[in-house]
Enzyme design. Structure first.
Site: not given
Ligand code: AHR
Length: 506
Positions: A22, A169-170, A255, A309, A358
């Site tokens: 990103e 995204n999100e 996460y 993610e 990432q």
């Protein structure tokens, strides 16, 4: 532990071993892109040392440009001569200046240098349908069109191949704070204009839920795809591809973190070791619950669960910009990577892709850089060891593990996945999460003979928080493992405490 060598129903897609880059902190800028004039050796601005290290992982796909950045990215800012590209504010990540020097051509060049498939995430939150449509046309159309002409003017004659495309995204968060009912309609709208052009076929990935948001999954599976039976119309059929599902994949973000209390990546005790193992293992239940919802609407399992993610999220390293999410990476991260990948392998019937967050200098990174210096993290080594599973056939396992008990809490001490590749080699990856107790494991493996060739590598360290530094870059790296005995139909292994082990049996 029993490994079923006869039950071979599913393939572990290599795309489970995908990555994510990103425009965030020092991931793209410095971690990947240094510019052609840099003293750091580079090819067309992309640093050679990072490419060389990542090529050894055989990375199957790379997601870009975000993350939250994707829903404020206007791709036309990132094409054409560098000096003409506008400078914008990266509002999500430190509100720093983004000069757009790394754009579409540079990303596609990176993917070619890495020999990996691009996975581009489009802008739904603040972008238009037309913008998304034109991006796909710019990338993939071979005929005469305004976007083809623009691409040619910018130095690329032939279109690229692009398979993976994310529709936002999100979008429940930084991507527009939408309710799923609203996003589902937006998804249907935007994806209509993400077209297959010039023989290129796009795999469309919808924004899925965060963690255990089962309502989001339910609504997207119910509303996001066109479930109406295709009209039997011979003419139309040749023009519009009615038979393709309109949602090939749906994302899930999970996460390993404690949002109420972010703690250091390197300074932690056994309580935090245990806590993070526990948080990691929770993803299995979440995958299973999402899968149950998906199964209701898609029993053939044609829609992939795309965990695009995942990884650890700690406090940033002292003295660094909190918006840059730069963290160190210890043996604890290695175990967390190994456990997640085992879980994804074991659910590969539904988990078709995953992307750790990432790739460089951000969150659970493979690589850390400091100017011209570069180090490989323990997580990198796990990805390198586990590449034996890429596109291999899953061998289901039954594990009766001892427990790792901390205070009054218990977790299974051993976490496993197994596969068999095309030439018959069996691969077993085992994590022992206990910080101080090794384990004697008996693996029942039908057909194993005393002539079998077994090779192993293990990743471990003296301390739970050991890590590689720019002064000691090889503090943690895999070493050869020989602590096993072969008997007919059985392999006896003593796995050290706090370790990730990969065995290859021929
Ligand atoms: O990976 C960092 C950020 O985490 C991403 O930009 C966003 O999608 C997620 O919240």
């Amino acid at each position: 532990m029993n490994i079923h060598t006869k039950k071979k129903d599913h393939t572990i897609s290599r795309h489970i071993y995908g990555h994510f880059a990103e425009h965030l902190g020092r991931c793209v800028y410095e971690g990947i892109w240094v510019g052609e004039d840099s003293s750091i050796p580079n090819t067309r601005g992309i640093r050679n040392d990072v490419v060389e290290a990542l090529r050894k992982l055989h990375i199957p796909n790379l997601r870009w440009p975000g993350g939250c950045f994707a829903d404020e990215y206007h791709w036309k800012d990132g094409i054409g001569p560098l000096e003409d590209r506008p400078t914008i504010v990266n509002t999500n990540w430190g509100k720093v200046t983004e000069n757009n020097h790394f754009g579409t051509h540079e990303f596609m060049d990176l993917c070619e240098q890495l020999d990996t498939e691009p996975y581009i995430c489009g802008n739904v939150g603040s972008g238009t349908v037309q913008e998304m449509q034109e991006w796909v046309e710019y990338l993939t159309f071979d005929g005469e069109s305004p976007m083809t002409n623009l691409r040619k003017k910018n130095g690329r004659d032939k279109p690229w191949k692009l398979k993976y495309f994310g529709i936002g995204n999100e979008n429940w968060g930084c991507g527009g704070k939408m309710r799923v009912e609203h996003y589902a309609d937006k998804y249907r709208n935007y994806q209509t204009y993400v077209k297959d052009l010039s023989g290129n076929e796009i795999y469309k990935i919808a924004c899925g839920p965060q963690e255990a948001d089962y309502h989001w999954m339910e609504v997207m599976m119910r509303e996001g795809m066109d479930r109406i039976e295709p009209v039997k119309d011979a003419i139309i059929e040749n023009i519009w591809d009615y038979h393709r599902p309109e949602m090939n994949g749906i994302s899930l973000h999970y996460y390993t973190r404690n949002r109420a209390n972010y703690t250091s990546a390197t300074e932690f005790d056994e309580a935090l070791w245990f806590d993070y193992m526990d948080r990691t293992m929770k993803i299995e239940e979440i995958i299973e619950n999402h899968t149950a919802i998906m199964d209701k609407y898609d029993p053939e399992k044609s829609v992939g669960l795309i965990i695009d993610e995942w990884g650890t999220w700690f406090k940033v390293e002292p003295g660094t910009n909190p918006g840059f999410l730069y963290q160190q990476n210890t043996l604890r991260d290695a175990l967390i990577a190994g456990i997640n990948l085992n879980i994804f392998n074991n659910h590969c019937d539904r988990v078709h892709m995953a992307n750790i967050a990432q790739v460089v200098n951000v969150l659970q990174a493979m690589i850390l850089t400091d100017g011209e210096k570069m180090i490989l993290t323990p997580s990198y080594h796990v990805f390198e060891m586990y590449k034996v599973h890429h596109d291999a056939t899953l061998l289901p396992t039954n594990v009766s593990s001892r427990y790792y008990t901390y205070e009054d809490k218990h977790l299974p001490m051993i976490n496993v996945s197994a596969s068999q590749n095309q030439s018959g080699q069996i691969n077993i990856s085992i994590c022992n999460i206990h910080p101080s107790v090794s384990d004697d494991i008996i693996i029942d493996l039908e057909g194993l003979t005393s002539e079998a060739q077994v090779e192993g590598r293990v990743l471990t360290a003296d301390q739970i928080n050991d890590h590689n530094t720019f002064d000691a870059p090889n503090n943690i790296q895999p070493i050869e493992f020989n602590d096993f005995k072969i008997e007919p139909n059985k392999l006896m292994v003593t796995i050290p405490s706090k370790s990730v082990l990969v065995l290859q049996i021929n």
